[in-house]
Structure formats: structure tokens, C-alpha cells
Enzyme design. Structure first.
Site, short mmCIF file in Angstrom:
data_model
loop_
_atom_site.label_atom_id
_atom_site.label_comp_id
_atom_site.label_asym_id
_atom_site.label_seq_id
_atom_site.Cartn_x
_atom_site.Cartn_y
_atom_site.Cartn_z
N LYS B 80 -52.58 59.12 -4.43
CA LYS B 80 -52.73 59.47 -5.93
C LYS B 80 -53.93 60.61 -5.64
O LYS B 80 -54.84 60.48 -5.17
CB LYS B 80 -53.36 58.27 -6.64
CG LYS B 80 -53.60 58.35 -8.04
CD LYS B 80 -54.01 56.96 -8.57
CE LYS B 80 -54.06 56.86 -10.00
NZ LYS B 80 -54.34 55.40 -10.36
N SER B 155 -51.41 53.88 -14.23
CA SER B 155 -51.84 55.24 -14.08
C SER B 155 -51.28 55.92 -12.74
O SER B 155 -51.06 56.85 -12.69
CB SER B 155 -53.33 55.63 -14.12
OG SER B 155 -54.01 54.60 -13.17
N SER B 179 -52.97 49.33 -12.75
CA SER B 179 -52.20 50.79 -12.46
C SER B 179 -51.35 50.84 -11.15
O SER B 179 -50.86 51.69 -10.91
CB SER B 179 -53.35 51.81 -12.50
OG SER B 179 -53.86 51.86 -13.89
#
Lengths: 70, 453
Positions: B80, B155, B179
Site C-alpha cells: 500500500k 482504505s 482497512s
């Protein structure tokens, strides 16, 4: 108690906005109308929740992990 | 595009061991798939194609000379874009950091390199881990490979999409309230939030120092276990398996919330499967949902604002609308609110100490719904995380594992959680569930029906 709570979720938004503006100004933050609206909306949930939190924790101490804990 | 290369950690390790495939083959294949599909999936924000090929050649050379670094050796993975990789900026999905200078490796990336992993690049995400994507803002939102009109969740959106679409063998997300686990459930993959600190957050952009966890996302539980070992630098994951585990179900909470019927049905089927597998099922009382949510909001609101205070003050126009609003909302909390939220963690610890005297693991849904369409999401974004956030307060391991599909063919996960330090126990049980159900390895077909692995 939240910053929003001493004016109360049902109070005049102008009071809340004035309070938020004063806190933001402390940090040099510029807020536009959209931000203020969002903060006003966001304050409704924490206002109730944080008052309940204060009751729920009673007289528990604050325990933070020591520095060596990752 | 079809390919016979199975883009999974354990599959690739097996293929390297028997000589049927090389790290260069797999890395080139991953880059081909990204080139072919990521225009519409939008799961990557940055690629390091040349470096990845160079690293794959080095892994190949090491293997030929008999050096084996372990299950991640030569395996193409991604992280990420909140996690630093040497030579790349960490944009955190924000225009405000798009022109930042290149970074040095995060500690967990250094562990991945030592394990021999090939780093393909950085995955898309919600801005700073909390700003909802909005049409017209950079970056354009990642899309769910099972249905491009639906969101992948966030996310860690791009990480889930890239793994689900087999654009990489595994990825790493971050999880402050759900997330990793939410997107894993929405995209039909396995996602794990390990025990707090098991994977270092050093070199990862913070949202909340208290609640942030870095964790692996893969297509199988074995893949996730290998990714966790590689990123933590541990040879053995702590937490002995228990067979069959005593399973706790938060029955009151399940009845309190409103779930889509297919999500509720899938959870009930999972409970019955554990029962048939010999587990004693016990109803347990988890801490009050309203209080848990209030504590999470106060901690994320206060710590998130502290992280961003100077930049949010000096250049608010460089934040996306949602991130700016959500971070600014932290202004409503007082110092006493934050302290009380941190004190409330003790209530949670004590409640779960009692629970884990009676059961070995907790079983729950992950989300209340399957992935909504983008239009539904823009109108009314799901904002509650009743099943996931409490495990962030607790710092405990929790895994989303595929458990079925709804009537429209969208994946649904269940969550298996354990006490802090029981990561191995949770993984072993998730692996058992995966074997019993056979949901692992199903691939989305929306990108031209070609993502065969």
C-alpha cells in the site's frame, strides 16, 4: 466532553462554528464553509459518544505502554 | 489474456522448487497482467518494473546457485502506498505528497527484501487511509475485479484489488479500524491484521499510532501466513493452533446490527460448519458497540489530526475534500476525550480477557454488506465497522477469509479473531475453514474473463 458538546449538538451552529474556528486558529488552520459544515455534522456523533465514554471508564487510570513496547 | 502461471505465494514457491518456473517468468507475467488490466482496475499508483526484473534475475541467480531464502524468495509482491520503498515517494494517495522526494525502505520492506521478495510497486488507497475517493480527484478510485461498477472497499483498496485480480502474488495493507479486512471481504481474498507491532509500522505513514497495524493480503491463508512471516522477520508465527477451537460468537451484537440477508446467511453457515467440525459454540458479550465506536473515533480523530496538523493548516487545498473534512473533524475532541478513549481500552482488554478464558477464537461477519456499487457508495458510504474496529483497540489478530457469495456473485468474508499473540492459532483455524469450504482460489472474471491462474 467534546469541544462540540459544551454548545451541544442541538445548539445554534454559529456557536459551534465559533468554537471550532477558535481551536483551528490556534493551529493556524484556515477553514472554509464546507469544512465547518463537515465538522458540525461530525461533532454530533462524538458528542454523545464521548460523554458515555467518560461515564464508562469510571475511575480507571490511564495506562500507556512503556517506550520499549513496539 | 489467459495464463497458466498461478500467481500465489505458495504456488510460485512450489513452481520454483520443481524448476517449472523462474522468478523472472513470474515477475514478467505480473507486469504483463498489470499492463493489460490495471488501466481499468487502478490498483497501482507506482510501479518499479525495471528494478523488479533486476531483483528477479538476482533471485534466479541465487536459486541456481542453491541459495533458498524461504517461501517469498523470488515472489512478486506489492505494498500500500502508505509504506516506504527505497527510491519512490510515498504519496499516501494524496496530491499533497505526490511530489515528495523518494524514501528509504520501511522496516517491514527491509524484512521482505531479506526474505527475497520482489517488490513490484505501490498500491492505490484511500487518501491517508481515511479520505473517501471522489470523482475527479487524484487518484482515481480502484475498482472491484468482481464487478467494476462496485467499490473494492478501503482504505487498502488497491492492495485487495491487485491480489484478487492476480496482478501480484500478495500485498500489504494497513488497518486502523478494518482497512485490510473490509476490502479483503469485498474482493474475495484473505486479509489479516496481525497482533499489534508484529509487523513494524516504522516507515509507514501513520493515521493513528495507537490503532494502525500493517498486515498481509493474499489469495489463500497459507499465502498470508508466508507473507506475515516474511514481513515480520519471524521464522515461527506465535500462537499454537487449537483443534477444534472453542468458538465465541457475539450474538447480541449480530442481532443489534442490520446486515444484508446474504451476509447473515453466510455467517450462520460458517457457525454451523464450525459446529459440525467439533467446535463448541458459545455466545459471548463484547463491549458496547456505541462506546467502542466512540473510542475509535476519538483516537483516530485526535491522532489523525495531530499527524496532519501542520500540513492541513498550511496547504488545506492540497487535501481531497473527504480527507480534509474527516481530519478537520478531529478538532471537536478535547484532551479529556482522547484520554478517556485511551482509558476505555482497558475496559476492552478486560472484557476480552474474560471472553478468551471461555473460548479460543471469535467468529463474526466482517462487514454488514457486500461491496456496494460506486453510485450507492457516493450516495451513502458505509461508515460503521461494528465487527472489526474492536480488535484494533485490543491490538489482536483478526483475519477475513472468504466464506461465500451473495446472489449477485459478490464475495463475502467471515472474520476469525483471537487474543493478542494468537496469530498462529487464528491462521490455523482460517486454513481449516478454507479447506472445508473450498472458497479459496476463485478468481474474478470481469476483466475479459481472462484472469485464470
Amino acid at each position: 466532553m467534546t469541544a462540540g458538546e459544551d454548545v451541544g449538538p442541538g445548539s445554534a451552529p454559529a456557536d459551534l462554528e465559533a468554537l471550532i474556528r477558535s481551536v483551528a486558529a490556534r493551529y493556524g488552520m484556515r477553514l472554509d464553509v464546507t469544512d465547518l459544515g463537515a465538522v458540525s455534522r461530525a461533532s454530533e456523533r462524538p458528542s454523545a459518544g464521548t460523554a458515555a465514554l467518560a461515564r464508562a471508564v469510571g475511575d480507571r487510570p490511564l495506562r500507556l505502554p512503556p517506550r520499549h513496547v513496539p | 489474456m489467459t495464463s497458466q502461471i498461478a500467481m500465489g505465494v505458495t504456488d510460485l514457491a512450489r513452481a520454483y522448487a520443481d524448476g517449472s518456473l523462474s522468478p523472472v517468468d513470474a515477475t514478467e507475467e505480473a507486469l504483463r497482467r498489470i499492463e493489460a488490466h490495471d488501466g481499468e482496475l487502478r490498483s497501482f499508483l507506482g510501479l518499479r518494473a525495471e528494478e523488479a526484473i533486476r531483483e528477479a534475475r538476482e533471485a534466479e541467480r541465487e536459486m541456481r546457485s542453491g541459495q533458498r531464502r524461504g517461501p517469498l524468495h523470488g515472489v512478486p509482491v506489492a505494498v500500500k502506498d502508505l509504506i516506504d520503498i527505497d527510491g519512490m515517494p510515498t504519496t499516501a494517495g494524496s496530491v499533497s505528497r505526490r511530489d515528495d522526494p523518494p524514501r528509504r525502505d520501511a522496516e517491514m520492506v527491509r524484512h521482505l527484501r531479506r526474505a527475497g521478495a520482489i517488490l513490484l510497486g505501490k498500491n492505490n488507497l484511500y487518501e491517508f487511509g481515511l479520505g473517501l475517493p471522489s470523482d475527479g480527484e487524484w487518484p482515481a478510485a480502484a475498482r472491484n475485479p468482481w464487478d467494476l461498477d462496485r467499490i473494492p472497499g478501503g482504505s487498502s483498496s488497491g492492495s485487495a484489488v491487485a491480489v484478487s485480480a492476480r496482478l501480484c502474488a500478495g500485498s500489504f495493507g494497513t488497518d486502523t479500524g478494518g482497512s485490510i479486512r473490509g476490502p479483503a471481504s469485498y474482493c474475495g481474498i484473505v486479509g489479516m491484521k496481525p497482533t499489534y507491532g508484529l509487523i513494524s509500522t516504522t516507515g509507514c505513514m501513520a493515521l493513528s499510532w495507537t490503532l494502525d497495524h500493517v498486515g498481509p493480503m493474499g489469495n489463500t491463508v497459507d499465502d498470508v501466513a508466508a507473507l506475515l512471516a516474511g514481513a515480520s522477520g519471524l521464522d515461527v508465527i506465535p500462537g499454537a493452533p487449537t483443534r477444534p477451537p472453542r468458538v465465541g460468537v457475539p450474538s447480541t451484537l449480530v442481532e443489534q446490527v442490520t446486515m444484508e440477508p446474504d451476509v447473515a446467511r453466510t455467517f450462520e453457515e460458517a457457525v454451523r460448519l464450525f459446529e459440525r467440525g467439533g467446535s463448541a459454540i458459545r455466545s459471548v458479550e463484547v463491549p458496547d458497540l456505541e462506546l467502542t465506536e466512540a473510542a475509535l473515533l476519538a483516537i483516530i480523530g485526535s491522532e489523525g489530526l495531530a499527524v496532519h496538523l501542520s500540513t492541513l493548516g498550511s496547504m488545506p487545498e492540497r487535501y481531497g475534500r473527504s480527507a480534509r473534512e474527516r481530519l478537520t473533524a478531529g478538532l471537536v475532541y478535547t484532551g479529556a476525550d482522547y484520554v478517556n478513549a485511551m482509558r476505555y481500552r482497558d475496559v476492552v482488554f478486560e472484557a476480552f480477557e474474560r471472553i478468551y478464558e471461555e473460548v479460543d477464537l471469535m467468529l463474526s461477519p466482517v462487514t454488514l454488506q457486500v461491496a456496494p456499487t460506486n453510485a450507492e457508495f457516493q450516495r451513502n458510504p458505509p461508515h460503521r465497522t461494528p465487527f472489526t474496529g474492536v480488535h484494533n483497540l485490543l491490538g489482536a489478530p483478526a483475519i477475513s477469509v472468504p466464506a461465500g457469495f451473495d446472489r449477485a456473485g459478490m464475495p463475502i468474508g467471515i472474520q476469525i479473531a483471537g487474543p493478542p499473540g494468537a496469530d498462529g492459532r487464528a491462521l490455523a483455524t482460517a486454513a481449516w475453514f478454507e479447506r472445508e469450504t473450498g472458497w479459496a482460489g476463485r478468481t474474478p472474471a470481469v476483466t475479459g474473463g481472462g484472469l485464470v491462474s
